[in-house]
Motif scaffolding. Sequence first.
Motif, short mmCIF file in Angstrom:
data_model
loop_
_atom_site.label_atom_id
_atom_site.label_comp_id
_atom_site.label_asym_id
_atom_site.label_seq_id
_atom_site.Cartn_x
_atom_site.Cartn_y
_atom_site.Cartn_z
N GLU A 1 34.98 42.85 27.81
CA GLU A 1 35.81 42.44 26.67
C GLU A 1 37.28 42.33 27.04
O GLU A 1 38.02 41.56 26.43
N THR A 2 37.75 43.10 28.01
CA THR A 2 39.16 43.07 28.40
C THR A 2 39.26 43.06 29.91
O THR A 2 38.38 43.56 30.62
N VAL A 3 40.38 42.51 30.39
CA VAL A 3 40.59 42.49 31.84
C VAL A 3 40.87 43.88 32.38
O VAL A 3 40.60 44.16 33.56
N ASP A 4 41.39 44.77 31.53
CA ASP A 4 41.64 46.14 31.99
C ASP A 4 40.34 46.83 32.39
O ASP A 4 40.32 47.66 33.31
N GLY A 5 39.25 46.53 31.69
CA GLY A 5 37.96 47.12 32.06
C GLY A 5 37.55 46.72 33.46
O GLY A 5 37.11 47.55 34.26
N TYR A 6 37.70 45.43 33.79
CA TYR A 6 37.39 44.98 35.15
C TYR A 6 38.36 45.58 36.16
O TYR A 6 37.96 45.93 37.27
N ARG A 7 39.64 45.69 35.79
CA ARG A 7 40.63 46.22 36.74
C ARG A 7 40.31 47.68 37.10
O ARG A 7 40.39 48.07 38.27
N ARG A 8 39.96 48.47 36.08
CA ARG A 8 39.60 49.87 36.37
C ARG A 8 38.35 49.93 37.25
O ARG A 8 38.26 50.76 38.16
N TYR A 9 37.40 49.08 36.96
CA TYR A 9 36.15 49.06 37.74
C TYR A 9 36.44 48.74 39.21
O TYR A 9 35.98 49.45 40.12
N ARG B 1 27.72 39.54 37.63
CA ARG B 1 26.91 38.46 37.06
C ARG B 1 26.55 38.75 35.61
O ARG B 1 26.64 37.89 34.74
N ALA B 2 26.13 40.00 35.37
CA ALA B 2 25.69 40.36 34.02
C ALA B 2 26.84 40.34 33.04
O ALA B 2 26.74 39.76 31.95
N HIS B 3 27.96 40.96 33.40
CA HIS B 3 29.06 41.11 32.44
C HIS B 3 29.87 39.82 32.30
O HIS B 3 30.35 39.51 31.21
N SER B 4 30.03 39.07 33.39
CA SER B 4 30.81 37.84 33.28
C SER B 4 30.10 36.81 32.42
O SER B 4 30.73 35.92 31.85
N SER B 5 28.76 36.91 32.34
CA SER B 5 28.02 35.96 31.51
C SER B 5 28.36 36.10 30.04
O SER B 5 28.12 35.17 29.25
N LEU C 1 39.41 33.60 34.16
CA LEU C 1 40.39 33.32 35.21
C LEU C 1 41.01 34.61 35.72
O LEU C 1 41.20 34.79 36.93
N GLU C 2 41.34 35.51 34.80
CA GLU C 2 41.89 36.81 35.23
C GLU C 2 40.86 37.59 36.03
O GLU C 2 41.20 38.26 37.02
N LEU C 3 39.59 37.49 35.63
CA LEU C 3 38.52 38.14 36.40
C LEU C 3 38.45 37.54 37.80
O LEU C 3 38.31 38.28 38.79
N LYS C 4 38.57 36.24 37.90
CA LYS C 4 38.55 35.59 39.22
C LYS C 4 39.70 36.09 40.09
O LYS C 4 39.54 36.42 41.27
N ASN C 5 40.92 36.17 39.50
CA ASN C 5 42.07 36.66 40.27
C ASN C 5 41.86 38.10 40.71
O ASN C 5 42.22 38.48 41.84
N LEU C 6 41.25 38.91 39.84
CA LEU C 6 40.96 40.29 40.21
C LEU C 6 39.95 40.35 41.35
O LEU C 6 40.09 41.15 42.29
N ILE C 7 38.93 39.50 41.28
CA ILE C 7 37.91 39.49 42.35
C ILE C 7 38.55 39.07 43.67
O ILE C 7 38.23 39.62 44.73
#
Length: 788
Positions: free
Chosen positions: A300-308, A351-355, A364-370
């Motif tokens: 739901e938020t980019v912060d969740g991916y960043r912490r992960y 794969r699961a969460h980005s879907s 796009l922010e997820l891509k930059n984080l990856i």
Amino acid sequence: MHRTGRHWSVYDDQPNAHQKFMEKLDACIRNHDKEIEKMCNFHHQGFVDAITELLKVRTDAEKLKVQVTDTNCKLQDAGKEVIAQTEDIIRCRIQQRNITTVIEKLQCCLPVLEMYSKLKEQMNAKRYYAALKTMEQLENIYFPRVSQYRFCQIMIENLPKLREDIKEISMSDLKDFLESIRKHSNKIGETAMKQAQQQKIFNIVLQKQNNINMSRTMYITNGKIPEESNEVKSTYAFEEEDENEEEVLSVQDLVDFSPVYRCLHIYSFLGDEETFENYYRKQRKKQARLVLQPQPNMHETVDGYRRYFSQIVGFFVVEDHILHVTQGLVTKAYTDELWNMALSKIIAVLRAHSSYCTDPDLVLELKNLIVVFADTLQGYSFPVNRLFDLLFEIRDQYNETLLKKWAGVFREIFEEDNCSPIPVANEEEYKIIISKFPFQDPDLEKHSFPKKFPMSQSVPHIYIQVKEFIYASLKFSESLHRSSTEIDDMLRKSTNLLLTRTLNSCLQNLIKKPHIGLTELVQIIINTTHLEQACKYLEDFITNITNISQETVHTTRLYGLSTFKDARHSAEGEIYTKLNQKIDEFVQLADYDWTMSEPDGRASGYLMDLINFLRSTFQVFTHLPNNNNDHAAMSGKVAQTACMSACQHLSTSLMQMLLDSELKQISMGAVQQFNLDVIQCELFASSEPVPGFQGDTLQLAFIDLRQLLDLFMVWDWSTYLADYGQPASKYLRVNPNTALTLLEKMKDTNKKNNIFAQFRKNDRDKQKLIETVVRQLRSLVNGMSQHT
């Protein structure tokens, strides 16, 4: 024993052997006794002489004894004082020897006691590895010297307990370290990712300074694209974010690894290194599984991916540090195995969460984080190719979210569009439109203000949004370590999807909307024509971005041509459909008196209204684009097709009205009135409502009705029946079934309306003629059925 040359033995098996042996033995004994007696007699005289000598000395010996006794008494009396002094000296010497012995033993014991005291101090100071070294020295050097003492035995017995205490304490410290690492993995990962990002910024700046990878200047029609890519902007954003920080801490600054080193040294020293390694690896694997578990609603938020990502980076940065600063605690094979396990889990989670991500900005922010995540771990020698492969999957999803977003943008543009040409009152407004959309029309430029562009406001808006879509798609393609050719191909494919799927779908939905009228449909055709012409400018736009020539082999072309052609065809088809629907609405207003005896003498009102509507409608088609021959031909074709379709549909509707099964009776007067309406239709067709028809092409739409009505008006059945089936037949387009149906309705009407028909010869003859023709037509129809 021998006897007469023969050897005798007690063991000889001879009669009386034992007795003979004993006899011989007794003889030998007697011989020896005789020899002994001879020897004693020989020495006896000497013995007697010795005894005599001893007797003489006896007196002297007694005298000597008395003298010795007296002398001894005198010496004893004289030596009593000396003995006392000697005993004192002996006691002193013994004391001295004991003191020396005690000093020697104390000197031997003091180092042991000092080392043991040092051991206690090291234990209290938590210097456990030094304490183990001290224990080793005590056991190997000091204890053997004093092993006979009880205190030494107590010390020896106490050392194993101290070792176990050290192992437990060091293991406890390790557990605290592991818990601390688990809590601080997020901070460690953030620091490592910032360092990797700063290094990337430095490399970009260095490349610019050395003119290795200069940014390309990108131009578009009447405008210029900023040189900096989104990736550079994002890196600068990181730099600005850290401007206030004096220094980014390293992993060593954030983490105290001494508990690991101490524990490793202690277990290695104790020969139990394998136990420690197994425990450490087992615990870290457990922590890895915890770190790899995604948080709920992470997408739901980019912060969740960043912490992960930060937690994962922090975990593997620590492992990489342990790999390089320790020997054998973790191995390259172990870290590779752990990373491969983690990578599979990471890819599955992403794969699961980005879907679930529906916001392209979040994707796009997820891509930059990856990308940052992958670059960071790649800097620590972890393979990340699978992550970049995953980015291609996410890129497709990103394009899908972009397509959904732009579908809403296009729908909003179409909803706000008034479907009318864009008016411009002055030069400034004209230049604003030209700056937004590549429009070129020398004739329009010559016109004075105010004037109008042929397209509506949606065209420049759509063109701008397509370019915005290309920008958005380009943002994802950056930093994927792909060549310019591949990026160019990605942009063209995603743009094709936007045109062929999203924009085409929005156009089709717009065309199908009930409130869209003929004028709006004509404007849509004009709009799609100009959008189609603008596709070449979009291709140039992509070329300027990627610097890949369109002549390059395998370069994907834009499919806007087919997209807008399909939309125009749909709009044209909708024009035909709506025209036909409007015709049906007018036809439904028809109110014929099918039993009238005489016609009104003029055409029906509904039909005249319909013809007037068609005339005004076809004037709209003069607004279709005609700035070149192709467009003029296209506009004329659309108008001609629409006019022909309308006439054919009107003719079919009128024919169905005559043949309606619910219409049971029809009089000759009604046929005459109907003929007047058809005449008006033919006059409309001959008036050339749309230019470009050759001869009476448009009038042929009503040929079936005309021949049928002529047959009934002149009552020329003999000619029809005689010439039926001949190519030159006057009534070639009249179907026998149609004629029979209409004739039967007229026959029933004549029977009911002419009560006295049997009394009038003309009426009787006409009735007979009708019946005869009906029979002949039925025979003709039956014959046709059998033949079929």
